[in-house]
Enzyme design. Sequence first.
Site, mmCIF file in Angstrom:
data_model
loop_
_atom_site.group_PDB
_atom_site.id
_atom_site.type_symbol
_atom_site.label_atom_id
_atom_site.label_comp_id
_atom_site.label_asym_id
_atom_site.label_seq_id
_atom_site.Cartn_x
_atom_site.Cartn_y
_atom_site.Cartn_z
ATOM 1 N N ARG A 3 4.239 -1.096 -6.815
ATOM 2 C CA ARG A 3 3.204 -0.755 -5.825
ATOM 3 C C ARG A 3 1.966 -0.181 -6.504
ATOM 4 N NH1 ARG A 3 6.274 -3.400 -4.392
ATOM 5 N NH2 ARG A 3 7.883 -3.141 -2.855
ATOM 6 N N SER B 210 4.996 1.843 4.525
ATOM 7 C CA SER B 210 5.619 3.003 3.864
ATOM 8 C C SER B 210 4.571 4.046 3.523
ATOM 9 C CB SER B 210 6.304 2.569 2.571
ATOM 10 O OG SER B 210 7.333 1.660 2.884
ATOM 11 N N GLU C 246 2.113 6.113 -1.026
ATOM 12 C CA GLU C 246 1.920 4.673 -1.252
ATOM 13 C C GLU C 246 0.656 4.210 -0.532
ATOM 14 O OE1 GLU C 246 5.381 2.172 -1.124
ATOM 15 O OE2 GLU C 246 4.292 0.538 -0.181
HETATM 16 C C1 LIG Z 1 4.719 -2.561 9.546
HETATM 17 C C2 LIG Z 1 4.299 -2.603 8.103
HETATM 18 C C3 LIG Z 1 5.206 -2.985 7.133
HETATM 19 C C4 LIG Z 1 4.837 -3.016 5.791
HETATM 20 N N1 LIG Z 1 5.754 -3.404 4.859
HETATM 21 C C5 LIG Z 1 5.393 -3.490 3.570
HETATM 22 C C6 LIG Z 1 6.336 -3.947 2.565
HETATM 23 O O1 LIG Z 1 7.477 -4.266 2.853
HETATM 24 N N2 LIG Z 1 5.917 -4.012 1.284
HETATM 25 C C7 LIG Z 1 4.653 -3.666 0.920
HETATM 26 O O2 LIG Z 1 4.318 -3.769 -0.265
HETATM 27 N N3 LIG Z 1 3.750 -3.228 1.822
HETATM 28 C C8 LIG Z 1 4.074 -3.132 3.133
HETATM 29 N N4 LIG Z 1 3.184 -2.684 4.061
HETATM 30 C C9 LIG Z 1 1.870 -2.183 3.610
HETATM 31 C C10 LIG Z 1 0.751 -3.225 3.558
HETATM 32 O O3 LIG Z 1 0.980 -4.271 4.504
HETATM 33 C C11 LIG Z 1 0.601 -3.833 2.159
HETATM 34 O O4 LIG Z 1 0.321 -2.837 1.192
HETATM 35 C C12 LIG Z 1 -0.493 -4.893 2.114
HETATM 36 O O5 LIG Z 1 -0.480 -5.535 0.868
HETATM 37 C C13 LIG Z 1 -1.889 -4.320 2.366
HETATM 38 O O6 LIG Z 1 -2.776 -5.402 2.527
HETATM 39 P P1 LIG Z 1 -4.110 -5.270 3.386
HETATM 40 O O7 LIG Z 1 -4.845 -6.544 3.272
HETATM 41 O O8 LIG Z 1 -3.815 -4.813 4.762
HETATM 42 O O9 LIG Z 1 -4.877 -4.151 2.564
HETATM 43 P P2 LIG Z 1 -5.627 -2.882 3.137
HETATM 44 O O10 LIG Z 1 -4.654 -1.969 3.765
HETATM 45 O O11 LIG Z 1 -6.781 -3.311 3.946
HETATM 46 O O12 LIG Z 1 -6.144 -2.230 1.773
HETATM 47 C C14 LIG Z 1 -5.218 -1.659 0.863
HETATM 48 C C15 LIG Z 1 -5.939 -1.442 -0.483
HETATM 49 O O13 LIG Z 1 -6.286 -2.705 -1.037
HETATM 50 C C16 LIG Z 1 -7.681 -2.792 -1.257
HETATM 51 N N5 LIG Z 1 -8.062 -4.178 -0.996
HETATM 52 C C17 LIG Z 1 -7.742 -4.939 0.076
HETATM 53 N N6 LIG Z 1 -8.246 -6.187 -0.077
HETATM 54 C C18 LIG Z 1 -8.904 -6.191 -1.247
HETATM 55 C C19 LIG Z 1 -9.646 -7.182 -1.980
HETATM 56 N N7 LIG Z 1 -9.809 -8.429 -1.522
HETATM 57 N N8 LIG Z 1 -10.188 -6.823 -3.167
HETATM 58 C C20 LIG Z 1 -10.047 -5.564 -3.657
HETATM 59 N N9 LIG Z 1 -9.360 -4.602 -3.027
HETATM 60 C C21 LIG Z 1 -8.791 -4.911 -1.840
HETATM 61 C C22 LIG Z 1 -8.291 -1.794 -0.271
HETATM 62 O O14 LIG Z 1 -9.572 -1.357 -0.706
HETATM 63 C C23 LIG Z 1 -7.256 -0.678 -0.323
HETATM 64 O O15 LIG Z 1 -7.446 0.145 -1.435
HETATM 65 C C24 LIG Z 1 3.521 -2.653 5.415
HETATM 66 C C25 LIG Z 1 2.603 -2.281 6.388
HETATM 67 C C26 LIG Z 1 2.973 -2.244 7.725
HETATM 68 C C27 LIG Z 1 1.950 -1.846 8.764
#
Ligand SMILES: Cc1cc2nc3c(=O)[nH]c(=O)nc-3n(C[C@H](O)[C@H](O)[C@H](O)COP(=O)(O)OP(=O)(O)OC[C@H]3O[C@@H](n4cnc5c(N)ncnc54)[C@H](O)[C@@H]3O)c2cc1C
Length: 292
Positions: free
Chosen positions: A160, A209, A280
């Site tokens: 992570r 998480s 996380e």
């Molecule tokens: C119900 C639920 C279940 C989940 N289960 C998991 C799981 O099993 N495993 C897991 O790893 N995660 C899980 N997550 C967390 C989350 O979905 C992941 O971390 C996911 O990868 C975040 O992606 P996002 O596009 O929503 O990023 P965001 O939440 O929008 O951003 C997260 C970070 O990434 C950066 N970022 C986003 N896009 C870019 C880009 N294109 N370039 C540079 N930086 C960027 C943002 O600036 C920020 O720092 C879960 C979340 C929820 C709500």
Amino acid sequence: MRIEEGVELARLTTLGTGGRACAFARPTSEAEVEELLHWADERALGVAVVGLGSNLLAADDAIDLLVLKLAGELGAVEVDGDVLRVGGGAANAVALHRARAAGLGGFEFACAIPGTIGGGVWMNGGAYGGDFAGVLERALVATAGGSGWLTPAELGLGYRHSELRHGQVVMRAELRLRPRPPEEIKAEVRELNARRKAAQPTNRRTFGSVFKNPEHELSAGRMLEACGLKGHRIGGAQISPKHANFIENAGGATTAHALALMTEARRRALEQFGVRLEHEVEFLGELGLPPL
Ligand SMILES: Cc1cc2nc3c(=O)[nH]c(=O)nc-3n(C[C@H](O)[C@H](O)[C@H](O)COP(=O)(O)OP(=O)(O)OC[C@H]3O[C@@H](n4cnc5c(N)ncnc54)[C@H](O)[C@@H]3O)c2cc1C
């Protein structure tokens, strides 16, 4: 390229909290991202990307950053042999759907991750034994100084974790997958989704998480459950009664409420287990947890 002022980040995060960004834009091409990075650099303004906001706690106050949400061709998915070429703004669900239709397996784990490719690379998102590091061949990362392709090693992907920082934009990625019959992929995804639904609050507003799993026999969730925190509420934020490593927006939550819960959870984990939990969830804006 239109730059908006005062866009509410609460509309862009799955928890539904966060203040207004001083500048916001939706670039649809690599050239537009580079133009925006240059625009921010000239004003000494920081830049951050919001994917689906599913791992994000944004400050309740005004956020002094240019916030980008990738759109248009930066959300596209193409299949090229065994390689999936994906925009940084593409939803994992869309990429998985295209991979399945093309008979390409290896990305099934992402059915549990409701984010974008860029967010997945940033966090090295993973579930059920798979993660981005296991499928990512390279990612195209833009900075104010220029753009270049980086390998997982160059991105510093770990549990992570990546070495990416705000100001770096994952514009595209290439995932190397392997041939697998679509029915097998479908069956595995169905099974993983059922496991997820049984264990986690999938029908609530959360950010996934809260804490990374510590090096301990107990996971963060089990540890916080043993601390008696299931259902504990501060303001509109509540530790999920279903899984203690999730914080839910139980109505009217603010980021301050979520942070207060996290502070209490860390204090109790240290007191009861001698463990310093590490968050996380990513922070956007002026946010932090008090030292333990
Ligand atoms: C119900 C639920 C279940 C989940 N289960 C998991 C799981 O099993 N495993 C897991 O790893 N995660 C899980 N997550 C967390 C989350 O979905 C992941 O971390 C996911 O990868 C975040 O992606 P996002 O596009 O929503 O990023 P965001 O939440 O929008 O951003 C997260 C970070 O990434 C950066 N970022 C986003 N896009 C870019 C880009 N294109 N370039 C540079 N930086 C960027 C943002 O600036 C920020 O720092 C879960 C979340 C929820 C709500």
